[in-house]
Write a protein that holds these residues in place. Structure first.
Motif, PDB file in Angstrom:
ATOM      1  N   GLU A  35       0.828  -1.207   0.000  1.00 38.13           N
ATOM      2  CA  GLU A  35       0.000   0.000   0.000  1.00 38.13           C
ATOM      3  C   GLU A  35       0.862   1.257   0.000  1.00 38.13           C
ATOM      4  OE1 GLU A  35      -2.454  -3.259   1.960  1.00 38.13           O
ATOM      5  OE2 GLU A  35      -0.358  -2.649   1.935  1.00 38.13           O
ATOM      6  N   ALA A  36       1.939   1.237   0.797  1.00 35.92           N
ATOM      7  CA  ALA A  36       2.852   2.385   0.838  1.00 35.92           C
ATOM      8  C   ALA A  36       3.557   2.556  -0.515  1.00 35.92           C
ATOM      9  CB  ALA A  36       3.873   2.209   1.956  1.00 35.92           C
ATOM     10  N   LYS A  37       3.955   1.446  -1.101  1.00 36.20           N
ATOM     11  CA  LYS A  37       4.598   1.480  -2.417  1.00 36.20           C
ATOM     12  C   LYS A  37       3.645   2.065  -3.464  1.00 36.20           C
ATOM     13  CE  LYS A  37       6.354  -1.791  -5.824  1.00 36.20           C
ATOM     14  NZ  LYS A  37       6.628  -3.217  -6.055  1.00 36.20           N
ATOM     15  N   ASN A  38       2.389   1.692  -3.402  1.00 37.41           N
ATOM     16  CA  ASN A  38       1.392   2.211  -4.333  1.00 37.41           C
ATOM     17  C   ASN A  38       1.239   3.732  -4.197  1.00 37.41           C
ATOM     18  OD1 ASN A  38      -0.822   1.938  -6.273  1.00 37.41           O
ATOM     19  ND2 ASN A  38      -2.107   2.499  -4.531  1.00 37.41           N
ATOM     20  N   ILE A  39       1.190   4.220  -2.968  1.00 41.09           N
ATOM     21  CA  ILE A  39       1.104   5.671  -2.760  1.00 41.09           C
ATOM     22  C   ILE A  39       2.362   6.342  -3.296  1.00 41.09           C
ATOM     23  CG2 ILE A  39       1.064   7.504  -1.013  1.00 41.09           C
ATOM     24  CD1 ILE A  39      -0.823   5.688   0.620  1.00 41.09           C
ATOM     25  N   TRP A  40       3.520   5.751  -3.006  1.00 41.73           N
ATOM     26  CA  TRP A  40       4.787   6.333  -3.488  1.00 41.73           C
ATOM     27  C   TRP A  40       4.782   6.439  -5.014  1.00 41.73           C
ATOM     28  CZ3 TRP A  40       8.763   8.736  -1.232  1.00 41.73           C
ATOM     29  CH2 TRP A  40       9.896   8.967  -2.003  1.00 41.73           C
ATOM     30  N   ILE A  41       4.401   5.389  -5.678  1.00 42.96           N
ATOM     31  CA  ILE A  41       4.424   5.368  -7.145  1.00 42.96           C
ATOM     32  C   ILE A  41       3.409   6.341  -7.740  1.00 42.96           C
ATOM     33  CG2 ILE A  41       3.872   3.925  -9.152  1.00 42.96           C
ATOM     34  CD1 ILE A  41       5.151   1.566  -7.556  1.00 42.96           C
ATOM     35  N   ASN A  42       2.229   6.395  -7.154  1.00 38.67           N
ATOM     36  CA  ASN A  42       1.134   7.147  -7.762  1.00 38.67           C
ATOM     37  C   ASN A  42       0.970   8.585  -7.275  1.00 38.67           C
ATOM     38  OD1 ASN A  42      -0.144   5.163  -9.588  1.00 38.67           O
ATOM     39  ND2 ASN A  42      -0.280   3.999  -7.684  1.00 38.67           N
ATOM     40  N   TYR A  43       1.490   8.905  -6.084  1.00 36.74           N
ATOM     41  CA  TYR A  43       1.190  10.216  -5.508  1.00 36.74           C
ATOM     42  C   TYR A  43       2.399  11.022  -5.044  1.00 36.74           C
ATOM     43  CZ  TYR A  43      -3.494   8.359  -5.664  1.00 36.74           C
ATOM     44  OH  TYR A  43      -4.675   7.803  -6.100  1.00 36.74           O
ATOM     45  N   VAL A  44       3.594  10.448  -5.130  1.00 35.92           N
ATOM     46  CA  VAL A  44       4.796  11.193  -4.730  1.00 35.92           C
ATOM     47  C   VAL A  44       5.563  11.555  -6.003  1.00 35.92           C
ATOM     48  CG1 VAL A  44       6.938  11.154  -3.406  1.00 35.92           C
ATOM     49  CG2 VAL A  44       4.906  10.003  -2.510  1.00 35.92           C
ATOM     50  N   PRO A  45       5.663  12.845  -6.297  1.00 36.38           N
ATOM     51  CA  PRO A  45       6.362  13.251  -7.521  1.00 36.38           C
ATOM     52  C   PRO A  45       7.872  13.042  -7.400  1.00 36.38           C
ATOM     53  CG  PRO A  45       5.725  15.178  -6.253  1.00 36.38           C
ATOM     54  CD  PRO A  45       5.144  13.986  -5.539  1.00 36.38           C
ATOM     55  N   LYS A  46       8.547  13.045  -8.521  1.00 37.21           N
ATOM     56  CA  LYS A  46      10.009  12.890  -8.518  1.00 37.21           C
ATOM     57  C   LYS A  46      10.695  14.006  -7.750  1.00 37.21           C
ATOM     58  CE  LYS A  46      10.503   9.999 -12.548  1.00 37.21           C
ATOM     59  NZ  LYS A  46      10.399   8.785 -11.787  1.00 37.21           N
ATOM     60  N   SER A  47      10.100  15.198  -7.757  1.00 43.44           N
ATOM     61  CA  SER A  47      10.623  16.300  -6.946  1.00 43.44           C
ATOM     62  C   SER A  47       9.443  17.157  -6.500  1.00 43.44           C
ATOM     63  CB  SER A  47      11.633  17.137  -7.728  1.00 43.44           C
ATOM     64  OG  SER A  47      10.995  17.789  -8.802  1.00 43.44           O
ATOM     65  N   GLY A  48       9.621  17.790  -5.380  1.00 41.52           N
ATOM     66  CA  GLY A  48       8.585  18.670  -4.858  1.00 41.52           C
ATOM     67  C   GLY A  48       7.506  17.937  -4.073  1.00 41.52           C
ATOM     68  N   GLN A  49       6.553  18.723  -3.627  1.00 50.31           N
ATOM     69  CA  GLN A  49       5.494  18.226  -2.761  1.00 50.31           C
ATOM     70  C   GLN A  49       4.429  17.453  -3.531  1.00 50.31           C
ATOM     71  OE1 GLN A  49       3.984  21.262  -0.021  1.00 50.31           O
ATOM     72  NE2 GLN A  49       5.815  22.465  -0.447  1.00 50.31           N
ATOM     73  N   SER A  50       3.756  16.599  -2.797  1.00 48.68           N
ATOM     74  CA  SER A  50       2.649  15.833  -3.356  1.00 48.68           C
ATOM     75  C   SER A  50       1.378  16.677  -3.360  1.00 48.68           C
ATOM     76  CB  SER A  50       2.420  14.570  -2.514  1.00 48.68           C
ATOM     77  OG  SER A  50       1.279  13.877  -2.965  1.00 48.68           O
TER      78      SER A  50
END
Length: 124
Positions: A6-21
């Motif tokens: 679940e954490a990996k899914n959030i990281w992939i889909n909602y955390v940009p390569k740089s800057g805030q989500s």
């Protein structure tokens, strides 16, 4: 970690390569991972207000008595306080993983993703 996928899914889909989500869940995961990296790779040598803002953001969102009971909230507070101690970096994964699990529990309870405004003070 109980909720790795679940954490990996959030990281992939909602955390940009740089800057805030753009989502609360993404920013929570980004915050704990930035804090983990700073401690484990830099010994908190670059610690500044940006990392303190991450800790405050974690607490502001996870301090939710609709999701967590008193004992769990005390646990979360203790873990965030340990991470927020810039003089004594916490190097082990267990604490960061426990906070991540609480992030996922919070996210599941809120049935997100939840949109958020970016914090102009957060430069990390």
């Amino acid at each position: 970690m109980k909720y790795f996928e679940e954490a990996k899914n959030i990281w992939i889909n909602y955390v940009p390569k740089s800057g805030q989500s753009d989502t609360v869940e993404g920013e929570l995961i980004r915050a704990i991972e930035k804090l983990r990296y700073e401690a484990q790779n830099n010994g908190n040598g670059n610690w500044d207000e940006g990392f303190e803002l991450f800790c405050q953001y974690l607490w502001d969102n996870l301090n939710d008595n609709r999701v967590f009971g008193h004992d769990v909230l005390n646990e979360i507070r203790t873990y965030i306080d340990m991470v927020n101690n810039s003089e004594v970096p916490y190097f082990e994964d267990d604490l960061y993983d426990r906070i991540t699990d609480r992030i996922i529990e919070w996210s599941l309870a809120h049935k997100g993703p939840i949109k958020r405004e970016k914090d102009p003070k957060q430069y990390r």
